[in-house]
Every structure is written in structure tokens, then in C-alpha cells.
Design an enzyme around this catalytic site. Structure first.
Site, short mmCIF file in Angstrom:
data_model
loop_
_atom_site.label_atom_id
_atom_site.label_comp_id
_atom_site.label_asym_id
_atom_site.label_seq_id
_atom_site.Cartn_x
_atom_site.Cartn_y
_atom_site.Cartn_z
CD GLU A 1 -2.90 -1.19 2.35
OE1 GLU A 1 -3.90 -1.91 2.28
OE2 GLU A 1 -2.59 -0.53 3.37
CD GLU B 1 -4.35 -6.05 2.23
OE1 GLU B 1 -5.03 -5.30 2.98
OE2 GLU B 1 -3.11 -6.04 2.22
#
Length: 678
Positions: A167, A323
Site C-alpha cells: 500500500e 485485500e
């Protein structure tokens, strides 16, 4: 030259329809953190994964301190064991580099590598993603551990994918440390060449900000009032580039020793600080993390919008949902649990919009640390729980969808999406605090969604030739390349529809010479003599009875026809909605914020003018995925009543036939292979 490097076709193994060579299956799994658990739980975890149909797990994401407990001293024992166990169980591995969480020894030895806030506060060890991306020591350490991992596991048969970092851009996207300032100066020298060109681009004669030496140029730290917007915009560009260079360093180190595809997990919707149009060219496959804002009404629209954006970043190719959550997350003000069936609908909505992998954070819920209240595939309540049974049922359904692998979603309608424009609009001192580009895009998207119109997102300078309609709900910054591209799109027969505060500035947040909207003035066929923003809660009435809010303009048409005027408000009698013929196409302009049925009337009017069909408003989401000879319709009913009949084929989830009179049950999902498409 263009501000953005646009996605190009790249020949690779995925052109055969699968992004992991030799395996044509939909992937199901998630992040697995065995290092957080005693060794005796690993065998149970793997048994439960197999029960749930898990076929891919991401490991190693936060394990730097275990793999390299001291600088240049490596211990791969736990990875060796867990990778072999997973391989024996038939579960493939997405192996991560752990560089989002440098170990304590790194911060102790290189304290100057810590990220620094705009206010000048160094961020301490104890979280994640808090290191300066421009730190030479960090970059060297990241390359070293990525290379060591690739050397050791690049030929392991379990490793099918590489997962760099985690991320990028969260939780810290910009660092104001000295290494970043030095790197920023170098970035500016490459961009502008000379100080004179920099001073001109930034307009530094304003407020006496002119620079006489490169050493005088700092990062745009907090100051007494509004900072130079061009300075801040370039620092945002630089910061995205700095993170991207970190990714490239690790990717290239892996590539020297490992043949598998390499990616990193984006946060396409929720991380606005990274220009993912540039990043999309650098990964072998797009991967994304998406988390619902649980308290938002109709948050399933966010799932669809995220999926469409990821597919657009992928250039239409399959992508990975790396995710999402089985239920509640742990970091929102109120972490609302998902209702029965919601996890299934969320998962299959991503698959509907092009994902060939559905994965979660995480496999087993944690007992310690900041994310212990985050939901997981194996919840705290264990395998006797309702949530676990839902996960097992979902895994079985995902396994029935392998026919979808490599199929594509096609759209005739696009929405302009440009991170650089968003950065610029969000800077200080805009004409109204109520200007909100995300809100406008979400409203236009929701209107199209309810009408069953599948949407791509596009950079305004990208190839638009495959679309009939381009909406620009909020496109504040339009550079010369994007402006020329939009003009050509309309001249060649396309339909363009812009909303207010679009085309106002160019590359450096500078107003082009002449009246607003400078970059779109000719294609829209109008000039705006003055912005007329509205007061808080003030509304205006249009001549056809619709109600606007937030904004109005003092418009003088040049070649545009007036479609609707204002009946009252600061622009009473002036045009509110216009349409301009430009070459073989047309361009619409909407100068106020419409909502609900009022916005629907505008959007459907644009679609009608372009000959694009749409459906009656519905809570049933229907998306087509197609191959050369097959078509699959994924239908998800987000409403409380059965709805959505009309398809003929068979449901891959149940194996049952579907007739034209079979509705989708309330809250239900079906994946119909449509008959008669060969």
C-alpha cells in the site's frame, strides 16, 4: 510532453488469459501472517485454508525483522518452512518484500531516514510506512532484502507471484526530511532545467517568492498562510514519483533472479496521493486493496466504482483484489460488521468488474497488535462461527467460476479521472469550500450505475476512441495534451459532458490567458465571465424545475445552445445547461450540482444524444464479462425485493438453468453463462 505516461500493451504470459502461467483458476485467499502465531497453529491454519478452498496466500509482508534480524544477517528459516508446507498442501504463494515495515535496528542506525511531516515532526518507529522514500539507506536496504528473497525463492514451485512493499502512499505519502528535499531539487532540475523556467512555471514573482539559487528551493513546508500552489503541486508529483522509484528498485532486484509476475497492492480509491496511471505501466498485473466505509449508505457503489477503476488501470485486463474484509475493519470511527450475504456480494462484485482473484486481509484474525479487531477469513470465533461458514461457502462458489478467467468487461461510457487534477483542486484558497471532486464523480457514477451503464475511468489524455461518451464531473486541471485530446474526441463524433469548475487551470495550476474555462472554452462553446458560488445550504431553481446547489456560473454562449436557464439565484436568466456542436460530436456543460432524479435527467439526456442505451433505475447490478465466444452476466441484487429477470442460460454458482422470467432474489447473486452467444 504529457503529464502522465499512459498504459501501453505489454506482451506477456497473461495474453493467453491467465496471469499465472499454466493455471486457469480464479484465485481465492488472502494475507497470511504465520510469524504472528505459534508453530503448532500452522498445520491447523493450512487445514482450514484447504477447507475454505484457499489457493493463494500472501506472506512475508511485515516480516523484515525476522528475515534480517541484524543488518546483512539473514534468517529464512520460518519462510522456508511455511512455503514448503503451503506447497505440499497445494496452496500457491504470493511472496512479499517486507519493506513497508523496516526493523528497529534500521531506525536506530539511520534515524535521519525517518519520514518527516510538513510541520517538521519526525515520525517514530512503531507503525508502518513511515520511512523517507528518498533515503539512500532505505533504498539500499530495500534492494538488498528484495534481492535476497528473489535469490532464495525465485525458483521455488510454490511462489507464483511477487508482492512488493504494501500500500504505497499509506499512511504517509509525503516526507519533508532532508533527503527528500535534496531529491526534490534534483527532480525539479530535471523537469525545468533552469531556475528561470522554474520561476516562470511557479509564478514566483507573486509575493516576492523568486529563487536565485537552487539551494533556496525547499519543500513546501507549513507557512504563515497559503503556500504557492504550483510548488505544492510539484511536490505532490515528486512524492508519487519517489515512491514509484522505490517500487522500481525492488522490482528490478527481484527480476534479476525470479521469473514470476511482480506487482504491488494499490489502494486505488482510498489513497489519493499516488498517480496510479503512471504506476499501472510498472506492474505486471494490477492489484488492489479495497475496504468499505461501513457507515456509508449504499456503500456497494464504492465496491463497483473501485472495481471499475482497477479494471481501467489494467487496460481491461484481469486484475487482483488483493485485500478486502470478510466483515468489520478496525480503523474506522464505527466498525460496522457486514450483514449475512454482504461479504459474498462484495466479493462477487469485484469479480464481476474484472477481478480474477478474490483475496482478504487476513487469513486468521490476530490476537495482538493494532489490527486485532479486524475481521478475517478464520475469525476469532473459529470454525464454528457463521462467518467461517460463509467463507467456506464463498470459496466453493469462487471455485465454480474458473470459466471467467481471462474474460473482459467492455464499456462505451467513461468518466475522466486524474489524480493530478485532484491534488491541484484540493489546495488552498479555492472559490468555495463546497467544491468536492470526489463527491461529484461519485454522484455521476451512481447515476450511471443505477441505470445499468458500465463505466471505465480514463485519464483525459488517454485514448478515447473506444468510447461514445466521456463525462467530466470535476476536471479542474486540464493540460494542453488533455485539452487537445478532448477536442479531437468530440470532433470525431464523441459526446463530452463536463460539470462545473472543469478546465479552469493548466499544468502548473495556472489560469490560461482569456476567460474561463480556458482549456475547454472552444469545445464547450462558451465563456464564463465570473464564478457565482452559492452560500451554505443555498439552492437555485432551473427553468425546468430542477434544483441546483453549491455553484453557478455567469455564462455567455459563443457557439453553444442553451438547454436550460436559471430561474433565480445569482445567475438568474443565464444559461445553466448548454450543448455545443463541435465537429461531428457535441459537448454538454452543467454549471451547478444536481442530485438524484435531477442529475439522472441530465445524464440520460447525454446518453440519449449519443445513442447509448440504459435500463430503468434498479438495485440489481448487472455486468457482462465476455470472451470471443462466451458471455457471462454477473447479477447482484442489492435491494430488498426480487428483481432483474430477462436472461437465458445457466447459473455457474448453482448449475441450474436460468429462464427469462427468473428474477434475482433479494440480496442474491447469480453468474449466468448466457445461451446463444457462440
Amino acid at each position: 510532453m504529457p503529464e502522465t505516461t499512459l498504459r501501453a500493451e505489454q506482451p506477456d504470459s497473461r495474453t493467453t488469459g491467465t496471469w499465472i502461467p499454466g493455471r486457469r483458476i480464479i484465485r481465492f485467499g488472502g494475507d497470511y501472517n504465520p510469524e504472528q502465531w505459534p508453530r503448532e497453529t500452522w498445520d491447523e491454519d493450512i487445514r482450514l485454508m484447504k477447507d475454505a478452498g484457499v489457493n493463494l496466500v500472501s506472506i512475508g509482508i511485515f516480516s523484515w525483522a525476522l528475515i534480517e534480524p541484524e543488518e546483512n544477517i539473514f534468517d529464512f528459516s520460518f519462510l522456508d518452512e511455511i512455503i514448503d508446507l503451503l506447497h505440499t498442501a497445494g496452496i500457491d504463494v504470493d511472496l512479499a518484500t517486507p519493506t513497508a515495515a523496516p526493523p528497529a535496528w534500521f531506525y536506530r542506525k539511520y534515524p535521519h531516514s525517518r519520514a518527516v511531516t510538513r510541520a517538521g515532526t519526525p515520525l517514530a518507529f512503531g507503525s508502518r510506512g513511515i520511512v523517507s522514500p528518498s533515503s539512500p539507506e532505505y533504498r539500499a536496504a530495500s534492494r538488498r532484502i528484495a534481492m535476497q528473497l528473489a535469490r532464495r525463492y525465485g525458483s521455488h514451485p510454490a511462489v507464483v507471484l511477487w508482492h512488493v512493499h504494501n500500500e504505497y502512499g499509506t499512511p504517509v505519502a509525503e516526507s519533508y526530511d532532508e533527503a527528500s528535499v535534496a531529491a526534490f531539487r534534483f527532480w525539479l532540475q530535471r523537469r525545468y532545467g533552469t531556475l528561470d523556467r522554474l520561476n516562470d512555471a511557479w509564478g514566483t514573482n507573486f509575493w516576492g517568492q523568486r529563487y536565485g539559487q537552487w539551494a533556496e528551493v525547499d519543500a513546501p513546508r507549513e507557512s504563515g498562510t497559503a503556500s504557492n500552489p504550483a510548488h505544492r503541486l510539484d511536490f505532490a508529483r515528486f512524492s508519487s514519483d519517489a515512491l514509484l522509484e522505490c517500487y522500481r528498485i525492488e522490482r528490478d532486484a527481484i527480476r534479476e533472479h525470479a521469473p514470476q509476475p511482480i506487482t504491488t497492492n494499490f489502494m486505488a480509491i482510498t489513497c489519493p496521493s499516488v498517480d496510479l496511471w503512471q504506476w499501472a505501466n510498472e506492474v505486471d498485473i494490477i492489484a488492489n486493496d479495497h475496504y468499505l466505509i461501513a457507515e456509508r449508505p449504499k456503500n456497494h457503489l464504492d465496491v463497483s466504482r473501485s472495481g471499475d477503476l482497477c479494471r481501467s488501470l489494467a487496460g481491461g485486463k484481469p486484475w487482483i483484489l488483493m485485500e478486502h474484509s470478510t466483515s468489520a475493519v478496525n480503523w474506522q470511527p464505527r466498525n460496522i460488521a457486514k450483514q449475512p450475504g454482504e461479504m459474498r456480494r462484495n466479493s462477487l462484485a469485484h469479480a464481476a468488474r474484472g477481478a480474477d482473484a478474490v483475496m482478504f486481509f487476513q487469513i486468521r484474525a490476530g490476537q495482538k497488535g493494532a489490527e486485532k479487531f479486524h475481521s478475517a477469513l478464520i475469525p476469532q470465533a473459529g470454525e464454528g462461527s457463521k462467518k467461517w461458514r460463509e467463507a467456506v461457502e464463498l470459496g466453493a462458489e469462487i471455485a465454480s467460476l474458473d470459466a471467467l478467467v481471462g474474460s473482459r468487461v467492455h464499456a462505451r461510457v467513461a468518466i475522466a479521472w486524474d489524480w493530478v487534477s485532484f491534488w491541484a483542486q484540493d489546495l488552498d484558497w479555492r472559490p468555495s469550500v463546497d467544491l468536492d471532486h470526489r463527491e461529484r464523480i461519485e454522484e455521476f457514477y451512481a447515476t450511471l450505475w443505477r441505470r445499468g451503464v458500465t463505466v471505465d475511468f480514463v485519464h483525459p489524455a488517454a485514448d478515447l476512441s473506444g468510447y461514445d461518451v466521456l463525462f467530466a464531473p470535476s476536471l479542474y486541471l486540464v493540460d494542453d495534451d488533455a485539452a487537445a485530446n478532448i477536442r479531437a474526441f468530440v470532433a470525431n463524433g464523441g459526446t463530452f459532458a463536463a460539470s462545473y469548475f472543469s478546465g479552469i487551470v493548466s499544468t502548473n495550476d495556472d489560469v490560461p490567458f482569456g476567460p474561463y474555462p480556458g482549456q475547454l472554452r472552444d469545445v464547450l462553446g462558451l465563456v464564463i465571465e465570473e464564478f457565482l458560488p452559492l452560500r451554505a445550504h443555498e439552492t437555485v431553481t432551473l427553468s425546468d424545475g430542477r434544483t441546483g446547489r453549491v455553484w453557478s456560473d455567469d455564462i455567455t454562449p459563443s457557439s453553444a445552445e442553451v438547454v436550460v436557464r436559471y430561474s433565480d439565484g445569482p445567475a438568474a436568466g443565464a444559461p445553466a445547461i448548454t450543448r455545443n456542436q463541435h465537429g461531428a460530436g457535441s459537448a454538454w456543460y452543467l454549471s451547478t450540482a444536481l442530485d438524484g432524479a435531477d442529475l439522472d435527467l441530465f445524464v440520460t439526456g447525454v446518453l440519449d444524444s449519443a445513442g447509448v442505451s440504459y435500463a430503468p433505475p434498479s438495485d440489481v447490478e448487472t455486468v457482462l464479462r465476455t470472451t470471443d465466444d462466451l458471455a457471462f452476466a454477473i447479477q447482484i441484487n442489492h435491494g430488498t425485493h426480487d428483481d432483474g429477470a430477462g436472461l437465458v442460460g445457466h447459473d455457474l454458482l448453482t448449475g441450474s438453468p436460468v429462464t427469462a422470467t427468473d428474477a434475482v432474489p433479494a440480496g442474491g447473486v447469480r453468474v449466468v453463462e448466457i445461451s446463444g452467444t457462440a
